[in-house]
Scaffold this motif. Structure first.
Motif, mmCIF file in Angstrom:
data_model
loop_
_atom_site.group_PDB
_atom_site.id
_atom_site.type_symbol
_atom_site.label_atom_id
_atom_site.label_comp_id
_atom_site.label_asym_id
_atom_site.label_seq_id
_atom_site.Cartn_x
_atom_site.Cartn_y
_atom_site.Cartn_z
ATOM 1 N N ASN A 165 54.388 16.803 -15.163
ATOM 2 C CA ASN A 165 53.595 17.582 -14.210
ATOM 3 C C ASN A 165 54.448 18.355 -13.207
ATOM 4 N N GLY A 166 55.774 18.320 -13.379
ATOM 5 C CA GLY A 166 56.632 19.202 -12.594
ATOM 6 C C GLY A 166 57.410 18.542 -11.481
ATOM 7 N N SER A 167 58.456 17.809 -11.821
ATOM 8 C CA SER A 167 59.305 17.189 -10.805
ATOM 9 C C SER A 167 59.983 18.256 -9.953
ATOM 10 N N ILE A 168 60.314 17.903 -8.735
ATOM 11 C CA ILE A 168 61.137 18.782 -7.920
ATOM 12 C C ILE A 168 62.555 18.738 -8.487
ATOM 13 N N VAL A 169 63.188 19.901 -8.567
ATOM 14 C CA VAL A 169 64.551 20.011 -9.086
ATOM 15 C C VAL A 169 65.427 20.565 -7.976
ATOM 16 N N VAL A 170 66.534 19.889 -7.688
ATOM 17 C CA VAL A 170 67.402 20.283 -6.586
ATOM 18 C C VAL A 170 68.804 20.583 -7.094
ATOM 19 N N CYS A 171 69.541 21.311 -6.282
ATOM 20 C CA CYS A 171 70.962 21.579 -6.537
ATOM 21 C C CYS A 171 71.773 20.790 -5.516
ATOM 22 N N ASP A 206 73.589 28.971 -10.596
ATOM 23 C CA ASP A 206 74.494 28.570 -11.674
ATOM 24 C C ASP A 206 75.795 27.949 -11.172
ATOM 25 N N ARG A 207 76.031 28.014 -9.891
ATOM 26 C CA ARG A 207 77.239 27.385 -9.335
ATOM 27 C C ARG A 207 77.101 25.869 -9.242
ATOM 28 N N TYR A 208 75.868 25.379 -9.316
ATOM 29 C CA TYR A 208 75.613 23.969 -9.015
ATOM 30 C C TYR A 208 75.019 23.234 -10.210
ATOM 31 N N LYS A 209 75.195 21.920 -10.170
ATOM 32 C CA LYS A 209 74.468 21.070 -11.102
ATOM 33 C C LYS A 209 73.022 20.974 -10.628
ATOM 34 N N ARG A 210 72.140 20.555 -11.517
ATOM 35 C CA ARG A 210 70.725 20.441 -11.174
ATOM 36 C C ARG A 210 70.249 19.014 -11.412
ATOM 37 N N THR A 211 69.439 18.510 -10.484
ATOM 38 C CA THR A 211 68.931 17.149 -10.582
ATOM 39 C C THR A 211 67.416 17.149 -10.406
ATOM 40 N N ALA A 212 66.703 16.609 -11.377
ATOM 41 C CA ALA A 212 65.245 16.470 -11.282
ATOM 42 C C ALA A 212 64.927 15.120 -10.650
ATOM 43 N N ILE A 213 64.018 15.113 -9.686
ATOM 44 C CA ILE A 213 63.672 13.890 -8.960
ATOM 45 C C ILE A 213 62.227 13.505 -9.268
ATOM 46 N N GLU A 214 62.045 12.359 -9.894
ATOM 47 C CA GLU A 214 60.707 11.841 -10.113
ATOM 48 C C GLU A 214 60.359 10.882 -8.982
ATOM 49 N N ALA A 215 59.090 10.825 -8.621
ATOM 50 C CA ALA A 215 58.711 9.989 -7.484
ATOM 51 C C ALA A 215 57.269 9.517 -7.619
ATOM 52 N N ASP A 216 56.984 8.385 -6.975
ATOM 53 C CA ASP A 216 55.643 7.797 -6.975
ATOM 54 C C ASP A 216 54.967 8.010 -5.628
ATOM 55 N N PRO A 217 53.632 7.925 -5.591
ATOM 56 C CA PRO A 217 52.924 7.992 -4.305
ATOM 57 C C PRO A 217 53.461 6.937 -3.344
#
Length: 267
Positions: A165-171, A206-217
């Protein structure tokens, strides 16, 4: 008093984000669900008469009804969406004691000396490309775009958020760089009331790695306003409900004084 551990604070300053457990109570999330349902019943009762008041966000019929309402009567959906932003139930989540103590621990300033200058609940329906933001960095005002290093953002899932459903993705670490000067202020669409965002060229991402963060209520992800991020596409059959707040220590040298505006919706 909730105190973050030293290694948590160090991780936040190094990587640019921190996920914290057990910050928002189940009752607070339920109250926000009841508020949304109240507005839905008031302005679109034919869609929601079968939805019970308890555990609204867990009710698939509620999700189906939201999706149908947005597709068939977008102006009414928009009015409900706008009205929830000003609700006490949303503000109570963003101003709850545990969350403010986390904000204070990370900013180094007392809780009472912060401005909550932006609060929002997002309702991202499946496969909505129009309202999906590309990579961006948060900002205070399009009239003065700078790297707001002292500003903090809380991202709060009201449903389980994952890759479907679309995790937030950060650099990670991008918060340390001065990227705002290379960004462009854009609007979601041509509507005069459409929200603005600070668009980031992919050459910077593109300079950075990307990390997806899954989370619960109940969990919260806090990050500096300068962290580059985006939300994934919601490919599930449910609405992704998340709350966000932006906080700024008012003693900061680059704090911009100002006020919120109220824009009535048209039904």
């Amino acid at each position: 008093m909730l105190s973050l551990k030293k290694d948590q604070i160090e991780f936040f300053h190094s990587k640019g984000y921190l996920k914290i457990n057990n910050i928002v109570g189940k009752n607070q999330i339920n109250d926000l669900g009841k508020t949304i349902l109240l507005l839905c019943r008031k302005y679109a009762k034919d869609y929601f008469y079968e939805v019970p008041e308890n555990n609204v966000f867990s009710n698939q019929y509620f999700h189906n009804s939201i999706i149908k309402l947005k597709a068939e009567k977008p102006s009414i959906f928009g009015a409900i969406y706008d009205s929830v932003q000003c609700s006490v139930s949303l503000q109570s989540i963003l101003l709850n004691k545990k969350l403010l103590e986390c904000i204070s621990s990370l900013s180094g300033e007392p809780t009472q000396f912060h401005s909550l200058f932006h609060s929002i609940i997002r309702m991202d329906v499946p496969n909505d490309k129009k309202n999906k933001l590309s990579w961006h960095q948060d900002f205070v005002s399009s009239e003065k775009v700078i790297d707001h290093r002292d500003g903090l953002v809380s991202w709060i899932p009201l449903v389980k958020v994952n890759s479907e459903n679309g995790s937030i993705v950060v650099c990670p670490t991008s918060h340390n760089d001065s990227n705002a000067k290379n960004m462009t202020v854009k609007k979601r669409d041509s509507d005069s009331n459409s929200s603005e965002y600070l668009d980031v060229p992919i050459s910077i991402i593109d300079r950075y790695k990307r990390t997806a963060i899954e989370a619960d209520p109940g969990e919260v992800v806090i990050m500096p306003m300068t962290l580059l991020h985006q939300s994934g596409m919601n490919t599930s059959n449910s609405v992704r409900f998340t709350a966000l707040g932006r906080y700024y220590p008012m003693v900061s040298e680059d704090f911009l004084p100002g006020r919120r505006t109220y824009v009535p919706s048209t039904i």
